[in-house]
Design a protein around this motif. Structure first.
Motif, PDB file in Angstrom:
ATOM      1  N   VAL A   9       0.876  -1.175   0.000  1.00 31.50           N
ATOM      2  CA  VAL A   9       0.000   0.000   0.000  1.00 31.50           C
ATOM      3  C   VAL A   9       0.913   1.225   0.000  1.00 31.50           C
ATOM      4  O   VAL A   9       1.773   1.364   0.869  1.00 31.50           O
ATOM      5  N   THR A  10       0.741   2.087  -0.978  1.00 39.68           N
ATOM      6  CA  THR A  10       1.624   3.244  -1.148  1.00 39.68           C
ATOM      7  C   THR A  10       0.884   4.553  -0.880  1.00 39.68           C
ATOM      8  O   THR A  10      -0.323   4.552  -0.641  1.00 39.68           O
ATOM      9  N   ASN A  11       1.636   5.635  -0.966  1.00 38.86           N
ATOM     10  CA  ASN A  11       1.070   6.981  -0.816  1.00 38.86           C
ATOM     11  C   ASN A  11      -0.090   7.193  -1.791  1.00 38.86           C
ATOM     12  O   ASN A  11      -1.112   7.780  -1.430  1.00 38.86           O
ATOM     13  N   ALA A  12       0.088   6.721  -3.027  1.00 42.13           N
ATOM     14  CA  ALA A  12      -0.939   6.917  -4.051  1.00 42.13           C
ATOM     15  C   ALA A  12      -2.227   6.180  -3.684  1.00 42.13           C
ATOM     16  O   ALA A  12      -3.328   6.698  -3.909  1.00 42.13           O
ATOM     17  N   ASP A  13      -2.105   4.983  -3.123  1.00 45.81           N
ATOM     18  CA  ASP A  13      -3.295   4.226  -2.708  1.00 45.81           C
ATOM     19  C   ASP A  13      -4.061   4.968  -1.618  1.00 45.81           C
ATOM     20  O   ASP A  13      -5.287   5.038  -1.635  1.00 45.81           O
ATOM     21  N   ILE A  14      -3.329   5.517  -0.669  1.00 44.06           N
ATOM     22  CA  ILE A  14      -3.963   6.264   0.426  1.00 44.06           C
ATOM     23  C   ILE A  14      -4.618   7.534  -0.108  1.00 44.06           C
ATOM     24  O   ILE A  14      -5.739   7.874   0.256  1.00 44.06           O
ATOM     25  N   ALA A  15      -3.922   8.238  -1.011  1.00 42.42           N
ATOM     26  CA  ALA A  15      -4.475   9.455  -1.607  1.00 42.42           C
ATOM     27  C   ALA A  15      -5.756   9.144  -2.379  1.00 42.42           C
ATOM     28  O   ALA A  15      -6.738   9.895  -2.293  1.00 42.42           O
ATOM     29  N   ASP A  16      -5.781   8.024  -3.122  1.00 49.31           N
ATOM     30  CA  ASP A  16      -6.981   7.635  -3.869  1.00 49.31           C
ATOM     31  C   ASP A  16      -8.140   7.320  -2.928  1.00 49.31           C
ATOM     32  O   ASP A  16      -9.281   7.687  -3.196  1.00 49.31           O
ATOM     33  N   ILE A  47       1.629  12.887   1.729  1.00 51.36           N
ATOM     34  CA  ILE A  47       1.493  11.764   2.657  1.00 51.36           C
ATOM     35  C   ILE A  47       2.883  11.311   3.085  1.00 51.36           C
ATOM     36  O   ILE A  47       3.716  10.955   2.255  1.00 51.36           O
ATOM     37  N   LEU A  48       3.138  11.350   4.391  1.00 46.28           N
ATOM     38  CA  LEU A  48       4.449  11.029   4.938  1.00 46.28           C
ATOM     39  C   LEU A  48       4.485   9.561   5.340  1.00 46.28           C
ATOM     40  O   LEU A  48       4.188   9.195   6.471  1.00 46.28           O
ATOM     41  N   LEU A  49       4.876   8.729   4.401  1.00 47.14           N
ATOM     42  CA  LEU A  49       4.949   7.294   4.612  1.00 47.14           C
ATOM     43  C   LEU A  49       6.392   6.883   4.355  1.00 47.14           C
ATOM     44  O   LEU A  49       6.872   6.955   3.225  1.00 47.14           O
ATOM     45  N   ASP A  50       7.102   6.481   5.421  1.00 48.20           N
ATOM     46  CA  ASP A  50       8.519   6.129   5.288  1.00 48.20           C
ATOM     47  C   ASP A  50       8.716   4.976   4.311  1.00 48.20           C
ATOM     48  O   ASP A  50       9.564   5.037   3.429  1.00 48.20           O
ATOM     49  N   ASN A  51       7.956   3.927   4.488  1.00 52.78           N
ATOM     50  CA  ASN A  51       8.035   2.746   3.623  1.00 52.78           C
ATOM     51  C   ASN A  51       6.623   2.316   3.273  1.00 52.78           C
ATOM     52  O   ASN A  51       5.704   2.495   4.078  1.00 52.78           O
ATOM     53  N   PRO A  52       6.446   1.705   2.100  1.00 53.77           N
ATOM     54  CA  PRO A  52       5.114   1.204   1.765  1.00 53.77           C
ATOM     55  C   PRO A  52       4.664   0.172   2.800  1.00 53.77           C
ATOM     56  O   PRO A  52       5.474  -0.545   3.382  1.00 53.77           O
ATOM     57  N   ILE A  53       3.370   0.103   3.021  1.00 51.76           N
ATOM     58  CA  ILE A  53       2.801  -0.844   3.979  1.00 51.76           C
ATOM     59  C   ILE A  53       2.711  -2.209   3.302  1.00 51.76           C
ATOM     60  O   ILE A  53       2.137  -2.327   2.224  1.00 51.76           O
ATOM     61  N   LYS A  54       3.271  -3.242   3.945  1.00 52.81           N
ATOM     62  CA  LYS A  54       3.326  -4.562   3.330  1.00 52.81           C
ATOM     63  C   LYS A  54       2.639  -5.645   4.149  1.00 52.81           C
ATOM     64  O   LYS A  54       2.872  -6.828   3.931  1.00 52.81           O
ATOM     65  N   GLU A  55       1.802  -5.244   5.110  1.00 55.68           N
ATOM     66  CA  GLU A  55       1.078  -6.238   5.905  1.00 55.68           C
ATOM     67  C   GLU A  55      -0.279  -5.698   6.301  1.00 55.68           C
ATOM     68  O   GLU A  55      -0.539  -4.498   6.221  1.00 55.68           O
ATOM     69  N   LEU A  56      -1.144  -6.608   6.725  1.00 52.47           N
ATOM     70  CA  LEU A  56      -2.475  -6.221   7.174  1.00 52.47           C
ATOM     71  C   LEU A  56      -2.374  -5.518   8.515  1.00 52.47           C
ATOM     72  O   LEU A  56      -1.446  -5.749   9.279  1.00 52.47           O
ATOM     73  N   VAL A  80      -1.050   7.319   9.776  1.00 49.86           N
ATOM     74  CA  VAL A  80      -0.234   7.934   8.734  1.00 49.86           C
ATOM     75  C   VAL A  80      -0.324   9.448   8.859  1.00 49.86           C
ATOM     76  O   VAL A  80      -1.412  10.000   9.011  1.00 49.86           O
ATOM     77  N   LYS A  81       0.812  10.120   8.788  1.00 54.78           N
ATOM     78  CA  LYS A  81       0.864  11.580   8.852  1.00 54.78           C
ATOM     79  C   LYS A  81       0.728  12.176   7.456  1.00 54.78           C
ATOM     80  O   LYS A  81       1.234  11.634   6.480  1.00 54.78           O
ATOM     81  N   ILE A  82       0.048  13.312   7.406  1.00 60.20           N
ATOM     82  CA  ILE A  82      -0.121  14.051   6.157  1.00 60.20           C
ATOM     83  C   ILE A  82       0.286  15.490   6.415  1.00 60.20           C
ATOM     84  O   ILE A  82      -0.235  16.133   7.325  1.00 60.20           O
ATOM     85  N   ARG A  83       1.225  16.005   5.619  1.00 59.52           N
ATOM     86  CA  ARG A  83       1.663  17.390   5.755  1.00 59.52           C
ATOM     87  C   ARG A  83       0.788  18.257   4.855  1.00 59.52           C
ATOM     88  O   ARG A  83       0.856  18.192   3.640  1.00 59.52           O
ATOM     89  N   LEU A  84      -0.032  19.079   5.488  1.00 59.33           N
ATOM     90  CA  LEU A  84      -0.960  19.948   4.765  1.00 59.33           C
ATOM     91  C   LEU A  84      -0.384  21.334   4.525  1.00 59.33           C
ATOM     92  O   LEU A  84      -0.806  22.040   3.609  1.00 59.33           O
ATOM     93  N   HIS A  85       0.562  21.718   5.361  1.00 58.57           N
ATOM     94  CA  HIS A  85       1.172  23.050   5.322  1.00 58.57           C
ATOM     95  C   HIS A  85       2.494  22.918   6.055  1.00 58.57           C
ATOM     96  O   HIS A  85       2.693  21.973   6.806  1.00 58.57           O
ATOM     97  N   ASN A  86       3.386  23.860   5.863  1.00 59.14           N
ATOM     98  CA  ASN A  86       4.675  23.802   6.563  1.00 59.14           C
ATOM     99  C   ASN A  86       4.503  23.690   8.074  1.00 59.14           C
ATOM    100  O   ASN A  86       5.328  23.096   8.757  1.00 59.14           O
TER     101      ASN A  86
END
Length: 94
Positions: free
Chosen positions: A40-47, A61-70, A75-81
């Protein structure tokens, strides 16, 4: 310019409040009831968030590594500085 930045900051804070109440569920195929075939990647979460009416760019979307398990992930999201929001992501078996 200062007024425009102030409005952008207020809008980001308002969106952060709405995102704090939101969560997204992403279904994925698994190999052994726990590990995912893919990830599961940033793009999946954004969709997933887009389907709920939130316009979030995958780069925010601040995701260090893609999610690979259930499981459930915060997940943190940077909306502004100056503004970050958290959203709960549920990864479930398809």
């Amino acid at each position: 310019r200062e007024e425009k930045q102030k409005l952008a900051l207020e809008a980001a804070r308002e969106l952060a409040g709405k995102l704090a109440k939101a969560s997204c569920t992403i279904t994925a195929k698994t190999s052994d009831k726990e590990k995912l075939y893919g990830s599961v990647t940033n793009a999946d979460i954004a969709d997933s968030l887009k389907g709920q009416g939130f316009t979030i760019d995958k780069a925010q979307i601040l995701l260090d590594n893609p999610i690979k398990e259930l499981g459930v992930f915060d997940v943190k999201i940077r909306l502004h500085n100056e503004v970050e929001a958290g959203v709960r992501v549920w990864v479930v078996e398809e």
